[in-house]
Design a protein around this motif. Structure first.
Motif: not given
Length: 641
Positions: A285, A290, A316-317, A319-321, A323, A400, A403
């Motif tokens: 992570t 990405h 979560k990683a 989802k953030e990296q 999207p 979504n 988190p």
């Protein structure tokens, strides 16, 4: 990473697999091939392809370090066990990863992902740029060119194969359409098997690593195949229960001395006691998730003793990296891999219901995901998080927002010196409650005798711990209405200790009402065939979530710092997500202790290198938890209002 895996490995090496039913052999052709990677290393791959060539078939792949066996002509897996995938006549691909079993190459635990490599070209300048993602790319490239497939490949795997599935999601191959990392190995310093918040999970790793590193290596598999005597004999460390055995072993230095230099990972842990470049490069992570192209469904167990951390962290990683990835999360009331095994409505002493069993999961959640992306069948799954509530025994969809729930709705529950809990900040000017933590008499992680780590400990009855003087118990009044918690738990303790280091284990517990019984709760008549556990459930203290924080890492995992004896100090950390409703009539309990043995290695309670210190470093520590206005201790719970 469990004992049944090792049994499977032993059976593989002993050649005890039997040919499966004739019907499978009638329907499928088995091929074993060594697929050459871009650097010339050959990976042993077993392909089961439907004999029906009238249609093209989707591909389901698993890359594993636990063996793609059975090997040899006429020896088939029981493909019927794959249920709807078998009925839909998928092509099944199983591959031994580098350095394991029948594949060539050198093995590397959580082999680092290499950024900015050319995955789609085997140019000379890219020959050295190989990782699990490029190995996946090269394998998929061979599969789509050499089988009767429809151009759609899926990959899934549980535990370590879950890590390889995550790497498959990063492969970049256009045929890779859907991936499901399940309980994926993700971060071996902050969570998963090896460490939690820097604290070594010794009973897991000392039991697992010798077999995994020794028996599963391609070198030793070849020795066994050639009939040669294994070159390494395991030391006789375990004779009785794990608690007494590990106390007798004493220190990590004694463990490594017993194994000598035979196990490289024991050396790795000793050489990298803190968060450093090694752990960063071997953590999935850390900025690598990405530009994930395929759809991803991350699956985890809320009570998974091996990889509870990994599923939430991976979801979560991504989802953030990444999207734009079509991303799904599934979290059920399961132990490690239970979602694919014959789990009943009861797990140990807790009832989770019909929708928690594996058949429900496979038919209603997992297969529809792959069928949509690989076959073009059914409706597109609803994106986001599907999470089981272990209190109401029901599935809930959060889109979504999962988190965000915990961060936006965290509610402080303050710990009071009289042993109660409340949402009002304490007003006392001097209120402290403490205990003496003695490394010679550590708090056991469960109340029964085990030779190895129990998969049940994460839902265990904690009444045994409540009876110990070195465990603090804080409890609410009986709840008048349901209280639902969804998300991460944030711990913020104000402490002072008499030594220079200590661990802090915090447990969130659901206390059942006096006189509670499952027969009464569920309306099960006495003459029913349902097997109800014979256990006193009245007053049961169900562990909902527990986590350890090694105190010296309170400010930095890279730069550990000693405590100043007697000085009030903040210790804060985050516990993995929960999804649990405390029903009306129940109570919320918080327990605090400084040992969790032998699950977690003993902290000497002096600031030192735990992996090389001797017994003289271990000493008692007086641990005080402050519950006063100027120094409040609290647990911030993700309360759904």
């Amino acid at each position: 990473m469990k004992k049944h895996i090792f049994l499977l490995i032993c059976l593989c090496l002993a050649g005890l697999y039997c040919a499966q039913a004739q019907s499978v052999e009638d329907l499928y052709t088995k091929t074993e091939v060594d697929i050459k990677m871009r650097d010339g290393v050959k990976l042993h791959t077993i392909i089961y392809e439907p004999k029906d060539k009238s249609v093209k078939h989707p591909v389901m792949m698993e890359r594993t370090c636990y063996s793609s066996a059975p090997y040899g002509e006429g020896k088939f897996r029981n493909l019927a066990a794959y249920g709807p995938y078998y009925e839909a006549r998928y092509i099944f691909v199983f591959q031994d990863v580098r350095g394991k079993f029948m594949s060539e190459g050198e093995y590397d635990d959580i082999r680092p992902f290499i950024e900015n490599k050319k995955l789609y070209k085997k140019e000379a300048r890219n020959i050295g740029n190989t990782d699990e993602a490029s190995d996946t790319y090269d394998t998929v490239e061979w599969i789509v060119k050499n089988t009767n497939n429809n151009g759609c490949v899926g990959q899934q795997g549980i535990s370590y194969p879950g890590f390889y599935a995550t790497m498959g999601a990063l492969s970049g191959h256009p045929a890779m359409k859907a991936v499901s990392p399940q309980a994926p190995v993700t971060d071996w310093f902050h969570g998963d098997d090896v460490h939690h918040n820097g604290a070594f999970f010794q009973s897991e790793m000392v039991a697992f690593q010798p077999f995994f590193e020794y028996m599963a290596s391609n070198r030793n598999v070849r020795y066994a195949k050639d009939g040669k005597r294994p070159q390494f004999k395991f030391p006789e460390l375990f004779h009785n229960d794990g608690y007494s055995d590990f106390l007798k072993i004493g220190t990590y230095a004694n463990i490594t001395k017993a194994y000598g230099d035979s196990l490289s990972y024991l050396r790795t842990i000793r050489e990298h006691p803190n968060w450093d470049e090694y752990w960063i490069s071997h953590t999935v992570t850390e900025g690598h998730l990405h530009d994930v192209k395929p759809a991803v469904m991350v699956v985890g167990g809320l009570f998974d003793k091996e990889d509870c951390y990994g599923a939430f962290a991976t979801y979560k990683a991504i989802k953030e990296q990444s999207p734009d990835t079509e991303l799904y999360l599934v979290e059920g009331p399961w132990y490690h891999g239970a979602w694919t095994r014959e789990m009943t409505e009861f797990w140990d002493k807790i009832y989770f219901g019909k929708e928690a069993v594996s058949e429900y999961y496979i038919n209603n959640i997992e297969y529809p995901f792959f069928a949509y992306y690989l076959e073009g069948k059914g409706e597109k799954p609803q994106a986001g998080a599907l999470v089981f509530d272990s209190g109401t025994r029901s599935w809930n969809h959060y889109g979504n927002n999962w988190p965000l729930v915990c961060r936006e709705e965290a509610t402080p529950f303050y710990l009071y010196a009289d042993g109660s809990i409340g949402t009002d900040a304490p007003k006392e000017t001097a209120a402290v409650i403490g205990y003496v933590s003695d490394p010679a008499r550590p708090v056991p992680y469960r109340g029964t005798i085990d030779s190895r780590t129990s998969l049940n400990y994460m839902i265990d009855d904690q009444r045994f711990a409540s009876q110990r003087p070195d465990v603090l118990c804080f409890q609410t009044e009986t709840l008048e209405q349901d209280m639902s918690l969804k998300g991460e738990i944030e711990v913020e303790l104000m402490v002072d200790i008499s030594t220079t280091d200590a661990d802090f284990i915090v447990k969130v517990i659901d206390v059942y009402p006096d006189g509670f019984s499952w027969r009464q709760e569920l309306g099960i008549p006495r003459d029913s065939d349902i097997a109800v556990p014979q256990y006193v459930m009245g007053g049961y203290q169900m562990l909902v979530r527990g986590e350890v924080m090694r105190g010296k890492y309170r400010n930095s995992f890279a730069d550990p710092q000693p405590f100043q004896p007697g000085e009030t100090t903040k210790v804060s950390f985050t516990m993995p997500d929960i999804s649990h409703t405390f029903k009306a009539g129940h109570k919320l309990m918080i327990q605090i202790q400084s040992s969790w043995f032998p699950l977690v290695d003993r902290n000497p309670q002096t600031f030192c290198d735990i992996y090389s210190c001797g017994e003289d470093a271990y000493m008692k520590s007086t641990v005080n938890i402050h519950c006063e206005a100027e120094a409040p201790s609290m647990v911030k719970l993700p309360l759904v209002k």
